[in-house]
Design a protein around this motif. Structure first.
Motif, short mmCIF file in Angstrom:
data_model
loop_
_atom_site.label_atom_id
_atom_site.label_comp_id
_atom_site.label_asym_id
_atom_site.label_seq_id
_atom_site.Cartn_x
_atom_site.Cartn_y
_atom_site.Cartn_z
N GLU A 176 34.70 36.61 73.82
CA GLU A 176 34.29 36.54 72.42
C GLU A 176 33.53 35.24 72.19
N LEU A 177 32.29 35.36 71.77
CA LEU A 177 31.42 34.21 71.56
C LEU A 177 30.89 34.24 70.14
N ILE A 186 23.45 43.83 58.52
CA ILE A 186 23.38 42.50 59.11
C ILE A 186 22.10 41.82 58.61
N LEU A 187 22.26 40.66 58.03
CA LEU A 187 21.12 39.90 57.53
C LEU A 187 20.89 38.67 58.40
N PRO A 188 19.65 38.22 58.51
CA PRO A 188 19.37 37.03 59.32
C PRO A 188 20.13 35.81 58.81
N GLY A 189 20.65 35.03 59.75
CA GLY A 189 21.39 33.82 59.40
C GLY A 189 22.87 33.99 59.28
N MET A 190 23.39 35.21 59.42
CA MET A 190 24.84 35.43 59.33
C MET A 190 25.56 34.82 60.53
N PHE A 191 26.77 34.31 60.29
CA PHE A 191 27.64 33.83 61.37
C PHE A 191 28.51 34.99 61.82
N VAL A 192 28.42 35.35 63.09
CA VAL A 192 29.16 36.50 63.63
C VAL A 192 29.80 36.11 64.95
N ARG A 193 30.66 37.01 65.44
CA ARG A 193 31.27 36.85 66.75
C ARG A 193 30.96 38.09 67.58
N ALA A 194 30.46 37.86 68.76
CA ALA A 194 30.09 38.96 69.65
C ALA A 194 31.09 39.05 70.80
N ALA A 216 50.82 48.97 72.99
CA ALA A 216 49.93 49.69 72.09
C ALA A 216 49.22 48.74 71.14
N ARG A 217 49.92 47.64 70.77
CA ARG A 217 49.30 46.66 69.89
C ARG A 217 48.35 45.74 70.62
N THR A 218 48.37 45.74 71.95
CA THR A 218 47.54 44.85 72.74
C THR A 218 46.17 45.49 72.95
N PRO A 219 45.03 44.76 72.71
CA PRO A 219 43.70 45.32 72.95
C PRO A 219 43.51 45.70 74.40
N LYS A 220 42.70 46.72 74.63
CA LYS A 220 42.46 47.17 76.00
C LYS A 220 41.52 46.25 76.75
N SER A 221 40.68 45.53 76.06
CA SER A 221 39.76 44.63 76.73
C SER A 221 40.22 43.20 76.52
N GLY A 222 39.96 42.35 77.52
CA GLY A 222 40.40 40.97 77.45
C GLY A 222 39.49 40.14 76.58
N GLU A 223 40.06 39.56 75.53
CA GLU A 223 39.28 38.74 74.61
C GLU A 223 40.00 37.41 74.41
N GLY A 224 39.24 36.41 74.08
CA GLY A 224 39.81 35.09 73.81
C GLY A 224 39.83 34.23 75.04
N GLU A 225 40.30 32.98 74.89
CA GLU A 225 40.29 32.02 75.97
C GLU A 225 41.67 31.43 76.17
#
Length: 401
Positions: free
Chosen positions: A57-58, A290-298, A391-400
Motif C-alpha cells: 500500500e503506497l 477521481i479529481l486531479p490533486g486528490m490524496f489516495v492510497r494505491a 475470514a476477517r483477514t485480507p487475502k492479499s498482504g498489505e501494510g508494512e
C-alpha cells in the motif's frame, strides 16, 4: 490442699493441655510440606503454510491524463466566450471568438496583391518568350532579353511570396476561433467578453484536463525496491502473471474505488531528498469520481508467496530491545522462545520470514508471566474462532512491518 491452691492447679492443668494441642497441630503442619506448583495452561495455533498474494500500500496523488492550457495565437479582442465553466468540452469545440475583422482585411489585401501579380504574369511571360525568339535572329540585344527574363522570374517569385502571405493571413484568421485541442473538463476562464489578449501570453485563457482515464502517482522507497528484488531472486515471491500489473485504489474517505487500474511505469531516477521513486498507475474514471490533486492510497500487487507463514499478532511479543519473538510448545511440552523476522502486518496477523516452521505450535493465550523452559498444559485454539479470524483477514498482504 486448701481452697486457694485448688483453682490454681486446675488453671495450670488447662494451660499444659492447650500447649500440647498447639504442639501437636504444629507437628502435623510440618509433616504436610509445601503445596505443589500448578502447571500453567496455554492455548496454541499450529503453523501451516499457505499461498498468499502480497501487495504493498503506497500513498500518492492523482493527476490528469492530459492537460491543455488554452492561449491565443493572435492579438485581438475577445468577442465572446462560448463554453460553460466547469463543463465538458470536446476536441475541436470552439471556446472563444476573437474579433476577426482585422484579419479578414489582411487576408483580403493579401489576396488582392496576389491577384494583381498573377494578372501581370501572362504579359511578362509572353514578352520574355518573344525576346528569346528575337535573340536568335540577332535583331535584339542580349541585354534586352536578360531584362525581360529577369522581370519574368521576379514576378514569379513575387507571386510565390504573395501566396505565402495569403496562407499566413488565412491561418491568422482561423486563429481568431480558439478551439479545444483535447476533450475533457474545462476550468474557469481568466478573461471575459471584451478582454484584450496577446498572442502566446503567459496567462492561459482556460485549462482543459482529461479525467478519463486518470493518473495516480505514488512513491516507493528505493530500499523497498531493493528488498523486493532480493525476495524475488531468492524465490520468496513469485510474479503473479494474472495480476502482475493490477492495482487497486483507496479514496480519501477510506472507501475502495470500484474500478481496477494498471501499473504503467516506474521512474528511473531516485529523488535524493526523499530516497524514493515515483510509480505511475492508470485508473479508468468514467464518472469523474477521481479529481486531479486528490490524496489516495494505491495497493500494488507484488507477487505470490506459495509458502507464506502467518501467525496471529497476539502470539508475537517483543523483548526490551524491541525484537519480536514467539513462544512455542516443544516436544517436551515446555515453552520455547523463537526469535522472529517479520515482513509486514496482514490484517490481524504477521507475515513471518524466519523463526517459525510448518508444524510449530505457537502459544497465543496464557502468555502472562510465562517463561521459556516452563512446562505447560497446551490445548489447541478453537478452530471456529480461528476460522472467523481468518475470514476477517485480507487475502492479499498489505501494510508494512
Amino acid at each position: 490442699m486448701n481452697a486457694f491452691t485448688r483453682p490454681l492447679s486446675r488453671w495450670c492443668g488447662l494451660s499444659v493441655l492447650t500447649l500440647s494441642l498447639f504442639t501437636l497441630a504444629g507437628c502435623g503442619q510440618e509433616k504436610q510440606g509445601p503445596p505443589q506448583a500448578r502447571v500453567p495452561e496455554v492455548s496454541y495455533i499450529t503453523i501451516s503454510p499457505q499461498k498468499l498474494l502480497l501487495a504493498k500500500e503506497l500513498s500518492g496523488r492523482t493527476s490528469a491524463f492530459r492537460v491543455a492550457e488554452i492561449r491565443p495565437r493572435v492579438n485581438g479582442l475577445i468577442q465572446k466566450r462560448l463554453f460553460t465553466e466547469g463543463g465538458d468540452v470536446t476536441e475541436g469545440q470552439m471556446l472563444y471568438q476573437i474579433d476577426p475583422a482585422p484579419f479578414e482585411a489582411d487576408l483580403a489585401n493579401a489576396e488582392a496583391a496576389l491577384a494583381e501579380a498573377q494578372a501581370k504574369l501572362p504579359s511578362v511571360q509572353a514578352k520574355a518568350q518573344r525576346y528569346g525568339k528575337l535573340l536568335t535572329s540577332e535583331s535584339l540585344s542580349q541585354q534586352d532579353y536578360d531584362d525581360a527574363a529577369s522581370a519574368h522570374d521576379q514576378l514569379k517569385a513575387t507571386i510565390t511570396a504573395l501566396q505565402a502571405k495569403v496562407a499566413t493571413a488565412r491561418i491568422n484568421l482561423g486563429y481568431t476561433k480558439v478551439t479545444a485541442p483535447i476533450s475533457g473538463r474545462i476550468g474557469k476562464s481568466s478573461v471575459t467578453d471584451g478582454a484584450l489578449v496577446a498572442a502566446y501570453q503567459t496567462v492561459a485563457l482556460a485549462t482543459i484536463q482529461q479525467l478519463d482515464p486518470i493518473y495516480v502517482d505514488v512513491t516507493q522507497s528505493s530500499a523497498e525496491l531493493l528488498r523486493l528484488k532480493e525476495r524475488r531472486e531468492k524465490g520468496l515471491i513469485n510474479p503473479d502473471q494474472k495480476n502482475q500489473n493490477a492495482a487497486n485504489l483507496i479514496m480519501e474517505n477510506g472507501k475502495p474505488y470500484a474500478l481496477e487500474g494498471i501499473f504503467q511505469f516506474r521512474d528511473v531516477t531516485v529523488d535524493p531528498s526523499t530516497g524514493s521513486v515515483i510509480l505511475r498507475l492508470i485508473f479508468p474514471n468514467p464518472q469523474a469520481e477521481i479529481l486531479p490533486g486528490m490524496f489516495v492510497r494505491a495497493i500494488i500487487k507484488e507477487g505470490v508467496n506459495d509458502e507464506a507463514i502467518l501467525v496471529s499478532q497476539q502470539g508475537v511479543s517483543r523483548d526490551t530491545k524491541g525484537n519480536p519473538y514467539a513462544l512455542v510448545v516443544n516436544a517436551e511440552n515446555k515453552a520455547e522462545m523463537r526469535q522472529l523476522t517479520l515482513d509486514r502486518a496482514i490484517g490481524n496477523q504477521w507475515l513471518v520470514v524466519a523463526g517459525l516452521a510448518p508444524g510449530d505450535r505457537v502459544i497465543v493465550e496464557g502468555l502472562q508471566m510465562l517463561r521459556p523452559g516452563t512446562e505447560v498444559k497446551a490445548t489447541p485454539v478453537d478452530q471456529g474462532q480461528t476460522a472467523q479470524a481468518d475470514a476477517r483477514t485480507p487475502k492479499s498482504g498489505e501494510g508494512e512491518k
